[in-house]
Scaffold this motif. Structure first.
Motif, PDB file in Angstrom:
ATOM      1  N   ILE A  26      -1.610  14.072  -7.497  1.00 38.13           N
ATOM      2  CA  ILE A  26      -0.878  12.537  -7.571  1.00 38.13           C
ATOM      3  C   ILE A  26       0.069  12.612  -8.954  1.00 38.13           C
ATOM      4  CG2 ILE A  26      -2.622  11.249  -8.088  1.00 38.13           C
ATOM      5  CD1 ILE A  26      -1.099   8.942  -6.378  1.00 38.13           C
ATOM      6  N   SER A  27       1.254  11.988  -9.144  1.00 41.82           N
ATOM      7  CA  SER A  27       1.836  11.964 -10.384  1.00 41.82           C
ATOM      8  C   SER A  27       2.620  10.727 -10.315  1.00 41.82           C
ATOM      9  CB  SER A  27       2.737  13.249 -10.784  1.00 41.82           C
ATOM     10  OG  SER A  27       3.993  13.125 -10.008  1.00 41.82           O
ATOM     11  N   ALA A  28       3.261  10.501 -11.388  1.00 41.35           N
ATOM     12  CA  ALA A  28       4.212   9.284 -11.436  1.00 41.35           C
ATOM     13  C   ALA A  28       5.349   9.371 -10.316  1.00 41.35           C
ATOM     14  CB  ALA A  28       4.790   9.119 -12.702  1.00 41.35           C
ATOM     15  N   LEU A  29       5.672  10.567  -9.809  1.00 44.66           N
ATOM     16  CA  LEU A  29       7.032  10.735  -9.193  1.00 44.66           C
ATOM     17  C   LEU A  29       6.649  10.953  -7.626  1.00 44.66           C
ATOM     18  CD1 LEU A  29       9.060  12.801 -11.594  1.00 44.66           C
ATOM     19  CD2 LEU A  29       9.131  10.298 -11.160  1.00 44.66           C
ATOM     20  N   GLY A  30       5.280  11.621  -7.475  1.00 44.14           N
ATOM     21  CA  GLY A  30       5.208  11.696  -5.750  1.00 44.14           C
ATOM     22  C   GLY A  30       3.742  12.286  -5.748  1.00 44.14           C
ATOM     23  N   ALA A  31       3.238  12.642  -4.554  1.00 44.61           N
ATOM     24  CA  ALA A  31       1.756  13.104  -4.387  1.00 44.61           C
ATOM     25  C   ALA A  31       1.838  14.072  -3.258  1.00 44.61           C
ATOM     26  CB  ALA A  31       0.945  11.756  -3.808  1.00 44.61           C
ATOM     27  N   PHE A  32       0.760  14.805  -3.316  1.00 44.24           N
ATOM     28  CA  PHE A  32       0.416  16.013  -2.166  1.00 44.24           C
ATOM     29  C   PHE A  32      -0.669  15.217  -1.357  1.00 44.24           C
ATOM     30  CE2 PHE A  32      -1.041  20.501  -1.557  1.00 44.24           C
ATOM     31  CZ  PHE A  32      -0.090  20.733  -0.826  1.00 44.24           C
ATOM     32  N   LEU A  33      -0.623  15.146  -0.213  1.00 49.38           N
ATOM     33  CA  LEU A  33      -1.432  14.322   0.486  1.00 49.38           C
ATOM     34  C   LEU A  33      -2.018  15.184   1.527  1.00 49.38           C
ATOM     35  CD1 LEU A  33       0.607  11.135   1.364  1.00 49.38           C
ATOM     36  CD2 LEU A  33      -1.128  11.589  -0.238  1.00 49.38           C
ATOM     37  N   ALA A  34      -3.179  15.074   2.165  1.00 49.58           N
ATOM     38  CA  ALA A  34      -3.775  15.842   3.575  1.00 49.58           C
ATOM     39  C   ALA A  34      -3.792  14.868   4.474  1.00 49.58           C
ATOM     40  CB  ALA A  34      -5.300  16.058   3.044  1.00 49.58           C
ATOM     41  N   SER A  35      -3.071  15.154   5.650  1.00 49.18           N
ATOM     42  CA  SER A  35      -2.878  13.940   6.596  1.00 49.18           C
ATOM     43  C   SER A  35      -3.412  14.594   8.032  1.00 49.18           C
ATOM     44  CB  SER A  35      -1.446  13.704   6.765  1.00 49.18           C
ATOM     45  OG  SER A  35      -1.414  13.084   7.732  1.00 49.18           O
ATOM     46  N   PRO A  36      -3.982  13.751   8.683  1.00 47.57           N
ATOM     47  CA  PRO A  36      -4.081  14.317  10.153  1.00 47.57           C
ATOM     48  C   PRO A  36      -3.131  14.449  10.978  1.00 47.57           C
ATOM     49  CG  PRO A  36      -4.645  11.915   9.967  1.00 47.57           C
ATOM     50  CD  PRO A  36      -4.142  12.447   8.629  1.00 47.57           C
ATOM     51  N   ARG A  37      -1.960  13.933  10.742  1.00 49.59           N
ATOM     52  CA  ARG A  37      -0.750  14.109  11.575  1.00 49.59           C
ATOM     53  C   ARG A  37       0.369  14.599  10.763  1.00 49.59           C
ATOM     54  NH1 ARG A  37       0.511   9.443  14.713  1.00 49.59           N
ATOM     55  NH2 ARG A  37      -1.513   8.436  13.812  1.00 49.59           N
ATOM     56  N   LEU A  38       1.198  15.448  11.668  1.00 55.01           N
ATOM     57  CA  LEU A  38       2.487  16.076  11.204  1.00 55.01           C
ATOM     58  C   LEU A  38       3.421  14.997  11.056  1.00 55.01           C
ATOM     59  CD1 LEU A  38       4.350  18.416  10.477  1.00 55.01           C
ATOM     60  CD2 LEU A  38       4.801  18.665  12.764  1.00 55.01           C
ATOM     61  N   LEU A  39       4.124  14.760   9.813  1.00 60.48           N
ATOM     62  CA  LEU A  39       5.243  14.181   9.682  1.00 60.48           C
ATOM     63  C   LEU A  39       6.610  14.823   9.153  1.00 60.48           C
ATOM     64  CD1 LEU A  39       3.236  11.275   7.761  1.00 60.48           C
ATOM     65  CD2 LEU A  39       4.062  11.168  10.145  1.00 60.48           C
ATOM     66  N   PRO A  40       7.650  14.435   9.728  1.00 61.17           N
ATOM     67  CA  PRO A  40       8.725  15.134   9.504  1.00 61.17           C
ATOM     68  C   PRO A  40       9.273  14.978   8.130  1.00 61.17           C
ATOM     69  CG  PRO A  40       9.344  13.279  10.906  1.00 61.17           C
ATOM     70  CD  PRO A  40       7.893  13.360  10.622  1.00 61.17           C
ATOM     71  N   ALA A  41      10.287  16.095   7.719  1.00 64.99           N
ATOM     72  CA  ALA A  41      10.839  15.738   6.332  1.00 64.99           C
ATOM     73  C   ALA A  41      11.654  14.512   6.435  1.00 64.99           C
ATOM     74  CB  ALA A  41      11.544  16.980   6.056  1.00 64.99           C
ATOM     75  N   ASP A  42      11.845  13.795   5.076  1.00 66.98           N
ATOM     76  CA  ASP A  42      12.629  12.832   5.167  1.00 66.98           C
ATOM     77  C   ASP A  42      12.056  11.249   5.886  1.00 66.98           C
ATOM     78  OD1 ASP A  42      14.794  13.824   3.716  1.00 66.98           O
ATOM     79  OD2 ASP A  42      15.774  14.524   5.525  1.00 66.98           O
ATOM     80  N   GLN A  43      10.802  11.580   6.449  1.00 68.16           N
ATOM     81  CA  GLN A  43      10.210  10.332   7.075  1.00 68.16           C
ATOM     82  C   GLN A  43       9.674   9.333   5.930  1.00 68.16           C
ATOM     83  OE1 GLN A  43       8.052  10.023  10.314  1.00 68.16           O
ATOM     84  NE2 GLN A  43       7.593   8.127   9.861  1.00 68.16           N
ATOM     85  N   LEU A  44       9.971   8.022   6.134  1.00 65.85           N
ATOM     86  CA  LEU A  44       9.794   7.170   5.248  1.00 65.85           C
ATOM     87  C   LEU A  44       8.199   6.546   5.482  1.00 65.85           C
ATOM     88  CD1 LEU A  44      13.041   5.065   4.951  1.00 65.85           C
ATOM     89  CD2 LEU A  44      12.209   6.606   3.043  1.00 65.85           C
ATOM     90  N   LEU A  45       7.462   6.379   4.559  1.00 69.28           N
ATOM     91  CA  LEU A  45       6.194   5.982   4.556  1.00 69.28           C
ATOM     92  C   LEU A  45       5.919   5.077   3.477  1.00 69.28           C
ATOM     93  CD1 LEU A  45       4.574   9.462   4.384  1.00 69.28           C
ATOM     94  CD2 LEU A  45       5.149   7.943   6.477  1.00 69.28           C
TER      95      LEU A  45
END
Length: 91
Positions: A26-45
């Motif tokens: 994680i940084s001030a601009l973003g994060a790298f996450l491990a997720s149980p679900r596939l989420l498409p590019a450009d998905q808002l969370l």
């Protein structure tokens, strides 16, 4: 740094979801996450970091949501690795 994090969003069928996962980085601009679900590019969370209950009622039980957009994803075994960009940099 690994920290637990809730991912909230809407899936392809229009159903809301809430998954507990963790950051791999994680940084001030973003994060790298491990997720149980596939989420498409450009998905808002909305990402929320859970916090233990505070003995003081003055402190919140969780952080305010962090809005993010999925920028990349890939499968790694039975989990999905997501690169997300925060819509507003963290202070």
């Amino acid at each position: 740094m690994q920290i637990p994090i809730f991912i909230r969003g809407v899936d392809a069928a229009g159903a809301e979801f809430l998954d507990l996962t963790k950051t791999l980085d994680i940084s001030a601009l973003g994060a790298f996450l491990a997720s149980p679900r596939l989420l498409p590019a450009d998905q808002l969370l909305n990402l929320t970091i859970p916090a233990p209950p505070s003995p003081s009622s003055m402190l919140p039980g969780e952080t305010p949501p962090i809005q993010a957009r999925v920028r990349r994803h890939r499968m790694a075994g039975d989990i999905y690795l997501l690169g997300v960009e925060f819509l507003k940099a963290l202070d």
